[in-house]
Design an enzyme around this catalytic site. Structure first.
Site, PDB file in Angstrom:
ATOM      1  N   HIS A 214       0.826  -1.209   0.000  1.00 53.42           N
ATOM      2  CA  HIS A 214       0.000   0.000   0.000  1.00 53.42           C
ATOM      3  C   HIS A 214       0.865   1.266   0.000  1.00 53.42           C
ATOM      4  O   HIS A 214       0.351   2.377   0.100  1.00 53.42           O
ATOM      5  CB  HIS A 214      -0.897  -0.044   1.242  1.00 53.42           C
ATOM      6  CG  HIS A 214      -2.024   0.924   1.234  1.00 53.42           C
ATOM      7  ND1 HIS A 214      -2.188   1.900   2.206  1.00 53.42           N
ATOM      8  CD2 HIS A 214      -3.078   1.085   0.384  1.00 53.42           C
ATOM      9  CE1 HIS A 214      -3.269   2.600   1.962  1.00 53.42           C
ATOM     10  NE2 HIS A 214      -3.841   2.139   0.864  1.00 53.42           N
ATOM     11  N   LYS A 216       3.305   4.419  -1.055  1.00 53.43           N
ATOM     12  CA  LYS A 216       3.380   5.390  -2.157  1.00 53.43           C
ATOM     13  C   LYS A 216       4.688   6.144  -1.998  1.00 53.43           C
ATOM     14  O   LYS A 216       4.766   7.127  -1.248  1.00 53.43           O
ATOM     15  CB  LYS A 216       2.208   6.379  -2.138  1.00 53.43           C
ATOM     16  CG  LYS A 216       0.847   5.746  -2.450  1.00 53.43           C
ATOM     17  CD  LYS A 216       0.106   5.355  -1.225  1.00 53.43           C
ATOM     18  CE  LYS A 216      -1.285   4.835  -1.560  1.00 53.43           C
ATOM     19  NZ  LYS A 216      -1.976   4.270  -0.398  1.00 53.43           N
ATOM     20  N   ASP A 221      16.864  10.332  -8.339  1.00 54.85           N
ATOM     21  CA  ASP A 221      18.310  10.585  -8.244  1.00 54.85           C
ATOM     22  C   ASP A 221      18.837  10.523  -6.820  1.00 54.85           C
ATOM     23  O   ASP A 221      19.931  11.019  -6.529  1.00 54.85           O
ATOM     24  CB  ASP A 221      18.662  11.948  -8.861  1.00 54.85           C
ATOM     25  CG  ASP A 221      18.518  11.955 -10.372  1.00 54.85           C
ATOM     26  OD1 ASP A 221      18.424  10.859 -10.968  1.00 54.85           O
ATOM     27  OD2 ASP A 221      18.474  13.048 -10.965  1.00 54.85           O
ATOM     28  N   HIS A 391      -8.892  11.350   1.980  1.00 52.91           N
ATOM     29  CA  HIS A 391      -8.065  10.151   1.959  1.00 52.91           C
ATOM     30  C   HIS A 391      -6.741  10.362   2.693  1.00 52.91           C
ATOM     31  O   HIS A 391      -5.848   9.521   2.644  1.00 52.91           O
ATOM     32  CB  HIS A 391      -7.806   9.763   0.490  1.00 52.91           C
ATOM     33  CG  HIS A 391      -7.257   8.399   0.285  1.00 52.91           C
ATOM     34  ND1 HIS A 391      -5.971   8.170  -0.176  1.00 52.91           N
ATOM     35  CD2 HIS A 391      -7.807   7.171   0.456  1.00 52.91           C
ATOM     36  CE1 HIS A 391      -5.755   6.876  -0.285  1.00 52.91           C
ATOM     37  NE2 HIS A 391      -6.852   6.239   0.086  1.00 52.91           N
ATOM     38  N   LYS A 393      -3.781  10.650   5.504  1.00 53.77           N
ATOM     39  CA  LYS A 393      -3.357   9.876   6.669  1.00 53.77           C
ATOM     40  C   LYS A 393      -2.334  10.728   7.432  1.00 53.77           C
ATOM     41  O   LYS A 393      -1.143  10.755   7.101  1.00 53.77           O
ATOM     42  CB  LYS A 393      -2.709   8.561   6.249  1.00 53.77           C
ATOM     43  CG  LYS A 393      -3.581   7.667   5.333  1.00 53.77           C
ATOM     44  CD  LYS A 393      -3.256   7.889   3.886  1.00 53.77           C
ATOM     45  CE  LYS A 393      -3.753   6.823   2.926  1.00 53.77           C
ATOM     46  NZ  LYS A 393      -5.074   6.346   3.055  1.00 53.77           N
ATOM     47  N   ASP A 398       1.230  17.796  19.859  1.00 53.14           N
ATOM     48  CA  ASP A 398       1.932  18.731  20.736  1.00 53.14           C
ATOM     49  C   ASP A 398       2.855  19.709  20.021  1.00 53.14           C
ATOM     50  O   ASP A 398       3.873  20.136  20.599  1.00 53.14           O
ATOM     51  CB  ASP A 398       2.724  17.957  21.791  1.00 53.14           C
ATOM     52  CG  ASP A 398       1.824  17.244  22.793  1.00 53.14           C
ATOM     53  OD1 ASP A 398       0.598  17.479  22.763  1.00 53.14           O
ATOM     54  OD2 ASP A 398       2.343  16.441  23.581  1.00 53.14           O
TER      55      ASP A 398
END
Length: 474
Positions: A214, A216, A221, A391, A393, A398
């Site tokens: 899952h 991404k 370089d 979508h 995450k 703090d």
């Protein structure tokens, strides 16, 4: 005929009993053990199939040898050791050590971060960085859609491959199950090295269908990297036909790109069985980046000994002093995470949870609703994002710690998927992601004030509770 019937019945009962014993001997969380026994008992035949595909415990499997991991980690470790004046806040030294010792996720200073909150901002920058590539491009994505945007990115990669740039692509076979093979063959024919992660083909289905990559990640370089929640798909620009999509992705420059590179090269060894350890993949970063923005790229997988990212979330929640803000598209928390959230809220920590008002998966949405009452009762503020399907995450705590990546707050991300997040121990970065959260919050309904959740119709609560029984399997 009667003999065959009783013979088949006897063999089936033995298989079920053997499977139940295996489940019990795995010593999993009791709730998950009971769910699987429930499935096997009340769903004859289908229960066995479901367990084979979705229930087997893979944490005891070693799909990559420790020797290979050591070789793939050696170069990033050397870059970590060569750092000067690395200063980690005393407050987070234990968390940093947890990730370093369990996950070989080394902390790196000297990082610059750009934040993208929609596809319109992210994809032009991704294409611009691809166009600048001189040596290599490494791209891992759960979904590489066969749509106009997917073709645009594929064309950019093909153009660089034809210039002699090394291009490696990993896509998840289940995430791309609708994508025609010709889409990837066109890239292969142009010289791009393309691999599917854990291919699943009928009739050769395996239990690995449940364990998906899952992540991404993109590294260009060895000096620029991307990580976050966006796949390669037009929905991040135009929506999915029903509603727009909102997501968060980061561009990283500086030393923590070494962590992104290591994560990709381990995945590459997994799919290609090629050890890539040359120094050129870990070049010196821009010397003008000189700050104490410390970051760790942390990965988790179903074959790792411990659920590293989940453990990190639990520790952050239990050690927070003032607040923890969380954005996730799906909320099916494991018991340790749910316990930590409630404990933090009951201790007076401002715990805020943001999820979409409407999910892209109805069954997941219903299971999510079943967690709201007990979460709100403990003092967690639940916000429903109404402007789009969110979508993102994110986790911010703090004004000093934050993380972004591919990990959802659900069983699948914490236990079954191959995930990656970057954790920052830096006030400036935390405040910037906090602003993203607060901007999103302005587009939300506060569940406590706007909806009388506890008194919704009985049939809805019943359906949600029934679906929750199988939430560990979703």
């Amino acid at each position: 005929m009667t003999f065959l019937y009783w013979l088949f019945s006897f063999l089936y009962v033995m298989i079920v009993i053997g499977t139940m014993i295996t489940i019990i001997m795995d010593n999993r969380q009791p709730v998950k053990t009971i769910v699987w026994i429930f499935v096997l008992f009340f769903m004859p035949a289908i229960g066995i199939v479901l367990y084979y595909f979705f229930g087997k415990n893979t944490r005891k499997e070693k799909l990559i040898s420790q020797r290979s991991i050591d070789r793939l980690t050696k170069r990033s470790m050397m870059e970590y050791i060569e750092q000067k004046d690395l200063r980690v806040s005393e407050r987070y030294k234990v968390l940093v050590r947890l990730f370093s010792e369990q996950n070989w996720a080394f902390p790196y200073k000297d990082n610059e971060v750009d934040i993208f909150t929609d596809g319109y901002a992210f994809f032009p920058e991704l294409l611009a960085e691809i166009a600048k590539a001189k040596d290599h491009i490494h791209l891992a994505t759960y979904i590489f859609e066969d749509d106009p945007l997917g073709h645009l990115v594929a064309d950019a990669l093909i153009a660089k491959a034809m210039e002699g740039v090394e291009v490696r692509v990993i896509y998840d076979d289940v995430g791309c199950w609708k994508v025609r093979n010709s889409f990837f063959e066109r890239m292969r024919e142009a010289g791009i090295d393309v691999h599917a992660f854990m291919p699943v083909h009928f009739p050769m289905f395996t239990s690995k269908v449940n364990y998906r990559n899952h992540r991404k990640i993109c590294v260009i370089d060895g000096t620029v990297g991307f990580i976050g929640g966006m796949n390669i798909a037009l929905r991040y620009v135009k929506g999915n036909g029903k509603q727009p999509w909102r997501d968060t992705h980061l561009r990283i420059r500086g030393a923590s790109v070494y962590g992104l590179q290591r994560a990709f090269l381990i995945d590459w060894y997994f799919v290609d069985r090629t050890l890539i350890t040359k120094r050129k993949y870990y070049p010196e970063y821009d010397a003008s980046i000189n700050n104490n923005c410390v970051a760790q790229v942390v990965t988790s997988s179903p074959v790792a000994e411990w659920p590293d990212i989940m453990q990190g979330y639990v520790r952050i929640l239990l050690e927070a002093k003032r607040y923890v803000y969380i954005e996730t598209p799906y909320f099916l928390p494991t018991e340790p995470v749910l316990f930590a959230m409630r404990t933090a809220a009951l201790a007076g920590v401002d715990v805020r949870l943001m999820i979409p008002l409407y999910s892209d998966a109805k069954i997941t949405e219903l299971a999510t609703h079943s967690y709201f009452v007990e979460t709100i009762k403990a003092g967690v503020k639940v916000y429903l994002y109404k402007a789009a399907f969110n979508h993102s995450k994110l986790l911010i705590s703090d004004d000093s710690l934050c993380t972004c990546g591919s990990t959802n707050v659900d069983f699948r991300s914490f236990e079954n998927n191959f995930e990656s997040n970057i954790f920052f121990y830096h006030e400036g970065t935390a405040l910037r992601l906090k602003k993203v959260f607060l901007d999103d919050q302005s587009q939300c309904l506060l569940l406590n004030d706007n909806i009388d959740w506890a008194h919704r119709p009985f049939y809805k609560r019943l359906v949600e509770s029934v679906i929750r029984l199988v939430s560990p399997l979703l």
